[in-house]
Design an enzyme around this catalytic site. Structure first.
Site, PDB file in Angstrom:
ATOM      1  CD  GLU A 203      62.001  11.321  43.992  1.00  0.00           C
ATOM      2  OE1 GLU A 203      60.852  10.890  43.653  1.00  0.00           O
ATOM      3  OE2 GLU A 203      63.321  11.008  43.798  1.00  0.00           O
ATOM      4  CD  GLU A 272      65.346   7.879  45.364  1.00  0.00           C
ATOM      5  OE1 GLU A 272      65.208   8.052  44.123  1.00  0.00           O
ATOM      6  OE2 GLU A 272      64.515   7.635  46.169  1.00  0.00           O
TER       7      GLU A 272
END
Length: 895
Positions: A203, A272
């Site tokens: 991320e 995710e």
């Protein structure tokens, strides 16, 4: 294991391997694999990818992945968690690698116990599942310091996650350590192991702009470094839209059906899928409805996705001081399909299992078609059709029909047939004709979990009697012992310097606690000045995190809680010299954001005493004595070995008490149910069982408002939607893994900061005692039956297939009684069912005969099963509530 000679041969093969750009794959010739790979889990296979999917052993695959973090469970729990993931339809297990768990001291590695990642990966392989290893090494994950070891911030000149030489050197060293370890253990796919994919960074796209060009250069370096390690499987970067061409960029979020990678040569991956959310102390409990979660997954595969991972499939527990934050709770349940204790969360687990089975029925068409045919069915309705052209237009055809309207059902016509689509739902048609699954139609059971004493529940004991017995037991306790934690200096390891030091620079995160001790002289003139002007001296701090305790002359004067908040704490001094003690505490280090190395803890800005006659006192310019941690911590007062602590018997007159250690012994409950400590009677502190740190506890209450009476799955989800537990403590039950317990004399040690009653602490069991289900004639036959119903010409046969109800108890339990059963028009919901105007008289006897005394049972939803049609022209529903009890009697346990 490879010999050194074989390892050299492998490295030579790796150096000579070709990475064809068109396929974007990392190929290792099978001829490079050593013939000594006798302990492989699979026949060695290559992993590559194209624009459509991950390619395993030459075949495109649609992959379902289950997120499980190995250190958030115990090794004894891993096999069951993996097995339940596989039973639920997972092909892959996905986990982070936790750097600070493996290298808490620089150069000293820990791969034992909960940190035995090799054992975890091998268990995944032995189960026949693949593994996606997310090395990072930054993980976020609501984990302390985002997975970075705290010693990393002490390296001169270091800046995290940017084009910084000291950081890159340390990062590369650890990533190489993990890749080399996996290779040495022969755990990559080309070696016959389960690892099919790796991740570098995590991320970073959200942070990159903060670092300017240095951030862009860092991304390129991280990708090049990872590829240079020769792991031989594809690498991923999630939430990284500028990932280099030979790294797959992937999506994280609640919905990823609109996501497209940054190159046509890459497949669409969802690393995710947030099926719940994390929880903070004093917060409500998040809940994501399974109808919406299934909708998101079906839409992802409908619109071209090929790999989806649940974050989390099992969340687990932040044992010890591993929770990040600040202020994240010890439980990391995450509203996942498998709960913190390892029990199935129903209907989430069961509904998703059916969804996965439906997607697998479509897999032949999904992998054969390079893209879908799009058909507009209405204003908010659409179809995506996948066909394998080599089989013709009607064979090997699968379709997804979506209604993205948030409020209204829709009737649509698709390929000449009519279909009714509930709002915010997707119907799956593996043969482009028959609907086998709709995301909004839940036919899986609901399981009601309880945390209670392990008393045998028999049909002869009513629920009120059970509750009365438990209420009497809950206040029963064996003897407790206690010892006070000294306030301030307690060892020779203290030191004195001028000024206020940064918290983490002193503690190195070996403890939550840092004592700051000084003396303040108060003159008689100051006392008179305060009385005359009706003012009080005040400790003021520009900014502080997470908890501050202020002591004057050994007495707790006040507390401040917050994340970088201003402190204005009035105090009361006596004439002469006064001891001023400031105790700063962390409650989980920052795990997300930029410039983590600069975040720190403790105090920032000016620290002063105001209100004195001669003006403010600048506390940063006086001498302070520093003491790290608690005496009990460093004595390991919680260990099962004898220590130097001077314990005394605790009487009820001695509670509540602040900064106090308590201990007692208890017997383990019989049976196999997961064990929990009920710490609802305590305040804030930490707990240990047999020397194992079960985590921080804090009985802080969630706001009374903000929870919804009814949870509407329709419409986009966010973490404030469908919350629960308003007005109650965020967490009162704390998981104690069974493997940490012995049959008797288990040591429980509590450190209490604010005052609580240990006599009310109890040991309880978590189990599923009530299961309910509602299935109607309008539901579809069980998905598991469709997989066996293909006829010779490839079409589905639906003859003699009807909806079914399937009830099951948790492992080791049987259905003892049917509390409610009605076939007709029952009303209400689980534990609040009632009969409607239409009811088949045989309902209870039919269900009881089919289910009572069994661990699981199935009942067909047809009139014939219930002795005829109880009300013609009306769609009938079967609603059942059943009780489960242990298949063998168990005793009970108390402290």
């Amino acid at each position: 294991m490879h010999s050194k000679k074989n390892n050299r041969a492998l490295l030579q093969c790796l150096a000579l391997s070709v990475y064809p750009m068109m396929m974007m794959m990392m190929m290792i010739h099978l001829s490079c694999v050593s013939s000594s790979s006798a302990s492989t889990f699979f026949k060695p296979f290559n992993v590559s990818y194209d624009h459509r999917a991950i390619i395993i052993d030459g075949n495109r695959r649609m992959l379902i992945s289950a997120g499980i973090h190995y250190p958030r469970a115990t090794p004894e729990m891993w096999p069951d968690l993996i097995a339940k993931s596989k039973e639920g339809g997972a092909d892959v297990i996905e986990t982070y690698v936790f750097w600070n768990a493996h290298e808490s001291i620089r150069g000293q590695y820990n791969f034992k116990g909960k940190n035995d990642i090799v054992k975890f990966v091998k268990l995944v392989g032995s189960s026949g599942l693949y593994l996606h290893l997310r090395i990072g090494p930054y993980v976020c994950a609501e984990w302390n310091f985002g997975g970075f070891p705290v010693w990393l911030r002490d390296i001169p000149g270091i800046e995290f996650r940017t084009n910084n030489a000291p950081f890159k050197e340390e990062m590369q060293r650890f990533v190489k350590k993990i890749v080399d370890l996996m290779r040495e253990e022969m755990l990559f796919s080309w070696q016959g192991g389960p690892i099919i994919m790796l991740q570098i960074e995590n991320e970073y796209g959200n942070m990159e702009s903060s670092y300017g060009q240095q951030g862009k250069d860092y991304v390129k370096w991280a990708a090049s470094m990872a590829l240079g390690l020769g792991a031989g499987v594809p690498w991923v970067m999630c939430k990284q839209t500028d990932a280099p061409e030979n790294i797959i960029d992937a999506c994280n979020g609640y919905y990823c059906d609109g996501y497209k990678p940054n190159s046509y040569n890459k497949p669409t991956l969802w690393t995710e899928n947030w099926d719940g959310w994390y929880t903070t102390w004093g917060g409500r409990l998040p809940h994501r409805p399974v109808e919406d979660l299934a909708f998101a997954v079906a839409r992802f595969f409908q619109r071209g996705g090929s790999f989806m991972n649940y974050y989390m499939y099992f969340g687990g527990t932040n044992f010890g001081r591993t929770s990040g934050g600040p202020f994240y709770i010890t439980s990391y349940d995450y509203d996942a399909p498998i709960d913190e204790y390892g029990l199935l969360s129903e209907p989430k687990w069961g509904h998703l299992k059916d969804l996965h089975a439906a997607i697998k029925l479509c897999e032949p068409a999904l992998v054969a078609a390079d893209s879908a045919q799009y058909i507009k069915l209405g204003q908010n309705q659409e179809a995506h059709v996948y066909r394998a052209n080599r089989y013709g237009s009607q064979s090997n055809c699968s379709a997804f029909l979506a209604n993205i309207d948030e409020h209204t059902a829709a009737s649509v016509t698709f390929l000449g047939q009519s279909y009714t689509l509930p709002p915010w739902s997707v119907s799956i048609l593996p043969d482009c004709r028959n609907t086998v699954f709709n995301t909004a139609k839940v036919s899986s059971q609901t399981s009601i979990k309880t945390v209670e004493f392990s008393l045998p529940l028999s049909p002869n004991i009513s629920v009120p009697q059970q509750s009365m017995i438990e209420s009497k037991l809950s206040s029963t306790s064996k003897s407790w012992m206690t010892v006070k934690e000294p306030i301030g200096v307690w060892s020779e390891n203290n030191f004195t310097v001028q000024g206020i030091l940064e918290h983490l620079n002193v503690t190195k995160d070996y403890s939550d606690y840092l004592w700051h001790i000084t003396q303040i002289y108060v003159s008689d003139d100051d006392i008179s000045f305060w009385k005359t002007n009706e003012v009080r001296p005040t400790v003021t701090i520009d900014s502080m995190r997470d908890v501050l305790r202020v002591f004057i002359n050994g007495q707790l004067t006040g507390s401040v809680i917050g994340h970088w908040v201003k402190v204005v704490q009035p105090v009361q001094f006596q004439s002469g010299y006064n001891d001023l003690i400031l105790l700063s505490q962390t409650v989980g280090l920052q795990n997300y954001g930029t410039f983590l190395e600069k975040d720190g803890a403790g105090f920032r800005g000016q620290v002063k005493l105001t209100g004195f006659k001669n003006g403010d006192i600048d506390l940063s310019k006086i001498l302070w004595t520093y003491q790290v941690g608690l005496k009990g911590e460093f004595q390991q007062i919680y260990s099962i070995e004898e220590n130097e602590a001077e314990w005394t018997d605790l009487t009820r007159d001695g509670i509540p008490s602040t900064f106090t250690w308590y201990k007692t012994y208890f017997d383990a409950p019989d049976g196999i149910d997961p064990v929990a400590l009920d710490l609802g009677s305590m305040g804030k502190g930490q707990a240990w069982v047999n020397g194992h740190h079960i985590g921080r506890y804090w009985t802080v209450v969630a706001p009374k408002g903000g929870c919804q009476d009814t949870c509407d799955y329709r419409g986009a989800y966010n973490s404030d939607k469908c919350t629960t537990n308003c007005g109650n403590p965020t967490q009162t039950w704390y998981h104690v893994p069974r493997s940490w317990l012995q049959a008797s004399n288990n040591l429980l040690v509590i450190f209490e900061e604010t005052g609580g009653n240990p006599f009310e602490i109890s040991v309880k069991l978590r189990s599923t005692r009530i299961v309910c289900e509602q299935v109607s004639e309008s539901h579809y036959p069980p998905v598991r039956k469709w997989s066996n119903s293909y006829s010779v010409d490839g079409k589905l046969s639906i003859n003699k297939m009807a909806p079914e109800m399937h009830l099951h108890c948790q492992d080791g339990y049987i259905i003892s009684s049917i509390e409610f059963a009605s076939y007709g028009t029952p009303q209400g919901r689980c534990q609040k069912f009632s009969r409607g105007n239409c009811h088949a008289p045989m309902s209870l006897s039919v269900v009881s005969e089919a289910c009572q005394g069994k661990s699981s049972c199935s009942i067909g939803i047809t009139n014939a099963v219930f002795g005829g049609d109880p009300c013609r022209g009306i769609v009938k529903t079967l609603a059942v509530e059943a009780r489960c009890i242990p298949s063998s009697n168990t005793g009970f346990s108390q402290i």
